[in-house]
Scaffold this active site. Structure first.
Site, PDB file in Angstrom:
ATOM      1  N   HIS A   1      27.257   9.487  85.597  1.00  0.00           N
ATOM      2  CA  HIS A   1      27.340   8.743  84.319  1.00  0.00           C
ATOM      3  C   HIS A   1      28.793   8.393  84.006  1.00  0.00           C
ATOM      4  O   HIS A   1      29.126   7.224  83.728  1.00  0.00           O
ATOM      5  CB  HIS A   1      26.735   9.625  83.216  1.00  0.00           C
ATOM      6  CG  HIS A   1      26.797   9.076  81.824  1.00  0.00           C
ATOM      7  ND1 HIS A   1      25.665   8.725  81.119  1.00  0.00           N
ATOM      8  CD2 HIS A   1      27.847   8.837  80.991  1.00  0.00           C
ATOM      9  CE1 HIS A   1      26.012   8.277  79.911  1.00  0.00           C
ATOM     10  NE2 HIS A   1      27.330   8.334  79.798  1.00  0.00           N
ATOM     11  N   GLU A   2      29.689   9.386  84.054  1.00  0.00           N
ATOM     12  CA  GLU A   2      31.085   9.124  83.689  1.00  0.00           C
ATOM     13  C   GLU A   2      31.744   8.158  84.676  1.00  0.00           C
ATOM     14  O   GLU A   2      32.532   7.299  84.290  1.00  0.00           O
ATOM     15  CB  GLU A   2      31.871  10.435  83.606  1.00  0.00           C
ATOM     16  CG  GLU A   2      31.367  11.406  82.541  1.00  0.00           C
ATOM     17  CD  GLU A   2      31.264  10.772  81.144  1.00  0.00           C
ATOM     18  OE1 GLU A   2      30.392  11.198  80.368  1.00  0.00           O
ATOM     19  OE2 GLU A   2      32.043   9.832  80.854  1.00  0.00           O
TER      20      GLU A   2
ATOM     21  N   HIS B   1      30.874   4.668  83.822  1.00  0.00           N
ATOM     22  CA  HIS B   1      31.790   4.150  82.790  1.00  0.00           C
ATOM     23  C   HIS B   1      33.058   3.640  83.450  1.00  0.00           C
ATOM     24  O   HIS B   1      33.501   2.506  83.198  1.00  0.00           O
ATOM     25  CB  HIS B   1      32.151   5.268  81.803  1.00  0.00           C
ATOM     26  CG  HIS B   1      31.143   5.521  80.733  1.00  0.00           C
ATOM     27  ND1 HIS B   1      30.461   4.518  80.076  1.00  0.00           N
ATOM     28  CD2 HIS B   1      30.701   6.702  80.198  1.00  0.00           C
ATOM     29  CE1 HIS B   1      29.636   5.055  79.183  1.00  0.00           C
ATOM     30  NE2 HIS B   1      29.760   6.370  79.233  1.00  0.00           N
TER      31      HIS B   1
ATOM     32  N   HIS C   1      27.041   2.136  77.557  1.00  0.00           N
ATOM     33  CA  HIS C   1      25.733   2.774  77.487  1.00  0.00           C
ATOM     34  C   HIS C   1      24.641   1.703  77.408  1.00  0.00           C
ATOM     35  O   HIS C   1      24.892   0.602  76.898  1.00  0.00           O
ATOM     36  CB  HIS C   1      25.666   3.708  76.266  1.00  0.00           C
ATOM     37  CG  HIS C   1      26.584   4.880  76.401  1.00  0.00           C
ATOM     38  ND1 HIS C   1      27.589   5.158  75.507  1.00  0.00           N
ATOM     39  CD2 HIS C   1      26.648   5.829  77.364  1.00  0.00           C
ATOM     40  CE1 HIS C   1      28.251   6.238  75.896  1.00  0.00           C
ATOM     41  NE2 HIS C   1      27.697   6.668  77.022  1.00  0.00           N
TER      42      HIS C   1
ATOM     43  N   TYR D   1      21.206   6.653  75.937  1.00  0.00           N
ATOM     44  CA  TYR D   1      21.176   7.823  75.032  1.00  0.00           C
ATOM     45  C   TYR D   1      19.780   8.435  75.078  1.00  0.00           C
ATOM     46  O   TYR D   1      18.807   7.753  75.344  1.00  0.00           O
ATOM     47  CB  TYR D   1      21.432   7.369  73.606  1.00  0.00           C
ATOM     48  CG  TYR D   1      22.871   7.152  73.192  1.00  0.00           C
ATOM     49  CD1 TYR D   1      23.939   7.391  74.026  1.00  0.00           C
ATOM     50  CD2 TYR D   1      23.141   6.697  71.898  1.00  0.00           C
ATOM     51  CE1 TYR D   1      25.234   7.180  73.603  1.00  0.00           C
ATOM     52  CE2 TYR D   1      24.439   6.477  71.468  1.00  0.00           C
ATOM     53  CZ  TYR D   1      25.488   6.733  72.324  1.00  0.00           C
ATOM     54  OH  TYR D   1      26.758   6.508  71.893  1.00  0.00           O
TER      55      TYR D   1
END
Lengths: 39, 640
Positions: free
Chosen positions: B91-92, B95, B101, B150
Site C-alpha cells: 500500500h505505502e 503511494h 486512496h 479505506y
C-alpha cells in the site's frame, strides 16, 4: 496451553488506526505532504 | 486515483535503502513485498547505488509515504511498529509510485456513500475527493477490493461505518489488506506501461485447446489427453471445480492404457529464465495405480545441444488418490528450457491415471513446506477449530509447528511455535532471527491473480517473557509437553503470531477454500544477514585512478585535480615536505639558516661593494690630486 503472544493484541488494526493511535494527523491518514503538494 | 504528471513517475527499477532503524521482521516483510511487485508488475527494486533519487524505508512513527516521486533525493517511507505486514508495505509503495486512496476518486460517490456524521471531528478532510484534473483513474472501474481502499470503519467516531457501499455485498470487501487486486495491477501496469514482469513465467489452466503451447513428446508410450472429466476421477477440473458447464479442462495420462513402466511425456513451451531460480506449482490428481508416479524434468537448451539436455528434477510418488493435491518443485535453470512432465504407470492395477491442472511457473522461491488441511469448513467458528500442523524443519534445522485458531467468532488466528526436534543439541539458542512466513493460499489458477493472505514473524533471540525466560529458547527448556496424534511426546514453545490473521468472512471468500481444502504455505528463513542493511552506495561514475602508478614519497597523498595528478605533502609544526612527490623536506630551522645566511651574504656583498667603491673613489681622488699638483706652476716659487 499458555497464552500465545499476539502481536496485534486481539485487534485487527488497519494502517490508519495504527497512525491514529500514534497521534499522527497525516493527510488522508498515511500520506506525508512535502509542502509542495497542493490539493 | 493516480496523480497526474510524468514528473511523479519513478524509473521501473526503484533504488531503495532499508534503514537500520527498521525492525528485522519489517526488513524481511519489505523484501517479500518487493517479490510481489516483481511477480505481478514490471516494477523492480534495487539497492541504492548513488542514484539521484531513491526511497529510504525507515522505522518512523506509523506507516506513511509521499505520493509519487518527489525528486528530493532521499524520499522517506515509514514502516514503523505494527506496519510490518506485506500488504501495508504494498500500500505505502503504491503511494510512492503515484497512487492516492481508492475512495478519493472523482467518481467515488457513484459507488459509496460517505457518512459524514460518523467521522471523527476534524478528520472529515480525509474523505475529500480529487477532481479528474489532478487524478486519473486510468480508465479502470471503481475498485472495492483495492488494497488502497479505506475500510468501512476508517476514522469512525463510534461503531457505525463511515463508508457504505452502494452495493452492500462490498461492505466487507473494502479495506482488504491482503494483496494487490486485479484492478490495482491493471492501473499500476497501465501507469508504468508494463508489458512484462521480472519473475512471472507461465500460468496454464488448460481452458484453451492450445493447452498453453504444451507439446507431446515422442518416444513415449502414450499421450496426455485434454479432457474435462475422467470416469475414475477427477469428475471435474481444479480451475473451476466443475462449476462452469462446458469448460473446466485439464490434462490426463491414462495409465490404464499402458503396461507397467509405460510413460507419457508432456512438455511446456520454450521458456526463458532471467533469475536462474524457479518455482513450479501444479495440482495433481491420481486415480490409477497407487504406484503411478509423475517425474518432473527440465530440458535445457544450449548452443551446442539443440535437442536439449533432459534432467530429472523430482520424482513424485505415493500420490494420494481421489483428490486434487498441490505440489511445488524447485528448479534452477539458467538457459532456455522446457518443463517436462512424465507420467509413469506403476505396478498394480490401474483403472484411471494421473491428471494435472493449474500449472504456474515463476522465478520466485518455493515455500519450504505446505500444510494441507482437508474438510476445512467444519472447523470455522467451532470449538474444534484449534488446529496444529504436522512438525516441520526449517533449513537451519529448527523444528516448528503452526497453530491455526479458528474457534473465534469473527477472526482466524495463526501462531508459530518452535518445538523440540532432532537437531536441538546442535542449534543456537535462543533461536536467532528466523523469519517464519505463513501464507493462506488463494487457490486462483493464475498466480498473478491470487490475493493470498500472508503474515511473517521473526524470532528475536533477545525477547524475554515475564518470567525472565528467553521467548525463543529451547522448547524442551521453556516449552510445554504436548503429544502428536500418534502419541509421541514433544515440547512445544510458546506461540507467536496474531489473532487477527483473517476474518471468517474473507476466509470464505475468493479461493482460500477450494474443494473444502485449504493450503498454508510455510517458509522459515534465516534473516540474520539483514541485521545491517544500510550500505554505502557504490558510485556509479568510474574514477580514473591516475594514482595507481603515481607514488608520493614521505607519506604524501596522491590527489587528482582538474585531471592532473599530484601529491599533497605532509607538514608538521615546524617542518614540511615539498616537491612534486614530496621528496624535499623543509623546516623552520632551514628558514632561519637561510635567513641568516642570506643576510650574511647580503652583508658581505654590501661590504665588498662599499670597499670597492671606497677604493675606487680614493683612487680617483688620488689621481686627481696628483694631476693638479703637477700642473700647478708655482708662480712664486719664491716664498714672498
Amino acid at each position: 496451553t499458555r497464552e500465545n503472544f499476539d502481536v496485534d493484541g486481539g485487534i485487527d488494526q488497519d494502517i490508519f488506526d495504527i497512525n491514529e493511535d500514534l497521534g499522527l494527523d497525516l493527510f488522508e491518514g498515511d500520506i506525508r505532504l512535502d509542502g509542495v503538494q497542493e490539493r | 486515483n493516480s496523480i497526474i504528471g510524468e514528473e511523479y513517475r519513478w524509473p521501473h527499477t526503484i533504488p531503495y535503502v532499508l534503514d537500520n532503524s527498521l525492525e528485522m521482521n519489517a526488513k524481511g516483510v519489505i523484501l517479500n513485498a518487493f517479490e510481489r511487485y516483481r511477480l505481478k508488475t514490471c516494477i523492480d527494486f534495487k539497492p541504492w547505488a548513488g542514484e539521484a533519487n531513491y526511497i529510504s524505508v525507515f522505522k518512523g512513527s506509523g506507516c506513511w509515504s509521499s505520493v509519487g516521486n518527489r525528486h528530493m533525493g532521499k524520499q522517506e517511507l515509514s514502516i514503523g511498529e505494527n506496519c510490518d505486514r506485506i500488504a501495508t508495505v504494498q500500500h505505502e509503495f503504491l503511494h510512492a509510485l503515484g497512487f492516492w486512496h481508492e475512495q478519493s476518486r472523482s467518481d467515488r460517490d457513484d459507488y459509496v456513500s460517505i457518512m459524514w456524521d460518523r467521522i471523527q471531528s476534524g478528520r472529515e478532510h480525509n474523505f475529500d475527493t480529487y477532481n479528474d484534473q489532478v487524478s486519473d483513474s486510468l480508465n479502470v472501474p471503481y475498485d472495492y477490493s483495492s488494497v488502497m481502499h479505506y475500510s468501512k470503519t476508517a476514522f469512525q467516531n463510534g461503531t457505525e461505518p463511515t463508508i457504505v457501499t452502494r452495493i452492500s455485498d462490498f461492505m466487507d470487501v473494502i479495506g482488504q489488506r491482503m494483496d494487490f487486486s486485479d484492478y490495482d495491477l491493471l492501473k499500476l501496469n497501465r501507469l508504468y506501461n508494463c508489458t512484462t514482469s521480472l519473475s512471472f513465467m507461465d500460468s496454464c489452466n488448460f481452458e484453451l485447446e492450445n493447452v498453453c503451447g504444451m507439446i507431446q513428446s515422442s518416444g513415449d508410450n502414450a499421450d496426455w489427453q485434454w479432457v474435462s472429466e475422467v470416469p475414475r476421477g477427477p469428475e471435474s477440473d481444479h480451475s473451476s471445480m466443475g462449476q462452469c458447464k462446458g469448460s473446466g479442462f485439464f490434462m490426463h495420462f491414462n495409465s490404464s492404457s499402458v503396461s507397467v513402466g509405460g510413460t507419457a511425456m508432456l512438455e511446456s513451451r520454450t521458456l526463458y529464465p532471467k533469475r536462474g531460480f524457479q518455482c513450479l506449482q501444479f495440482y495433481l490428481y491420481s486415480s490409477g495405480s497407487e504406484n503411478d508416479q509423475l517425474n518432473v524434468y527440465t530440458r535445457e537448451y544450449s548452443a551446442d545441444n539443440v535437442a536439449g539436455t533432459l534432467t530429472l528434477v523430482e520424482e513424485i510418488k505415493e500420490i494420494p488418490t481421489g483428490s486434487w493435491q498441490l505440489y511445488h518443485v524447485t528448479l534452477k535453470v539458467t538457459n532456455k528450457f522446457r518443463v517436462v512432465f512424465e507420467g509413469v504407470r506403476g505396478a498394480g492395477a490401474s483403472l484411471g491415471g494421473l491428471s494435472i491442472d493449474d500449472i504456474n511457473l515463476s522465478e520466485t522461491q518455493c515455500p519450504h513446506h505446505i500444510w494441507h488441511i482437508k474438510n476445512f469448513t467444519q472447523f470455522i467458528g467451532s470449538s474444534s477449530g484449534t488446529l496444529y500442523s504436522p512438525p516441520f524443519y526449517s533449513p537451519k534445522g529448527y523444528a516448528f509447528q503452526i497453530h491455526l485458531h479458528l474457534s473465534d467468532s469473527t477472526n482466524a488466528g495463526i501462531y508459530f511455535h518452535l518445538i523440540s526436534g532432532a537437531n536441538d543439541d546442535q542449534l543456537q539458542w535462543p533461536c536467532p532471527w528466523q523469519q517464519a512466513t505463513m501464507t493462506l493460499l488463494d487457490q486462483n489458477p493464475d498466480i498473478r491473480q491470487r490475493m493470498s493472505n500472508q503474515r511473517s514473524v521473526t524470532t528475536d533471540p533477545f525477547m524475554t517473557t515475564d518470567n525472565g525466560n528467553y521467548f525463543w529458547d529451547r522448547p524442551s527448556k521453556v516449552g510445554e509437553v504436548a503429544f502428536f496424534p500418534n502419541g509421541t511426546q514433544f515440547s512445544r514453545g510458546r506461540g507467536f503470531g496474531t489473532s487477527a490473521f483473517i476474518t471468517h468472512k474473507r476466509l470464505k471468500s475468493r479461493d482460500f477454500i477450494k474443494g473444502d481444502d485449504v493450503y498454508i504455505l510455510l517458509t522459515v528463513e534465516d534473516i540474520s544477514h539483514l541485521n545491517s542493511t544500510a550500505v554505502e552506495p557504490i558510485p556509479t561514475s568510474t574514477i580514473n585512478d591516475f594514482c595507481v602508478n603515481f607514488t608520493c614519497e614521505n607519506d604524501g597523498i596522491c590527489v587528482v585535480q582538474n585531471g592532473r595528478v599530484g601529491c599533497r605533502c605532509p607538514s608538521g609544526e615546524d617542518w614540511w615536505y615539498v616537491g612534486e612527490r614530496c621528496e624535499r623536506r623543509g623546516s623552520t630551522q632551514d628558514t632561519i639558516v637561510i635567513a641568516v645566511s642570506s643576510t650574511a651574504a647580503m652583508f658581505v656583498l654590501m661590504l665588498i661593494v662599499t670597499l670597492v667603491s671606497v677604493y675606487c673613489i680614493r683612487k680617483k681622488y688620488r689621481s686627481k690630486t696628483s694631476s693638479n699638483t703637477a700642473d700647478m706652476t708655482l708662480q712664486n716659487q719664491h716664498a714672498f
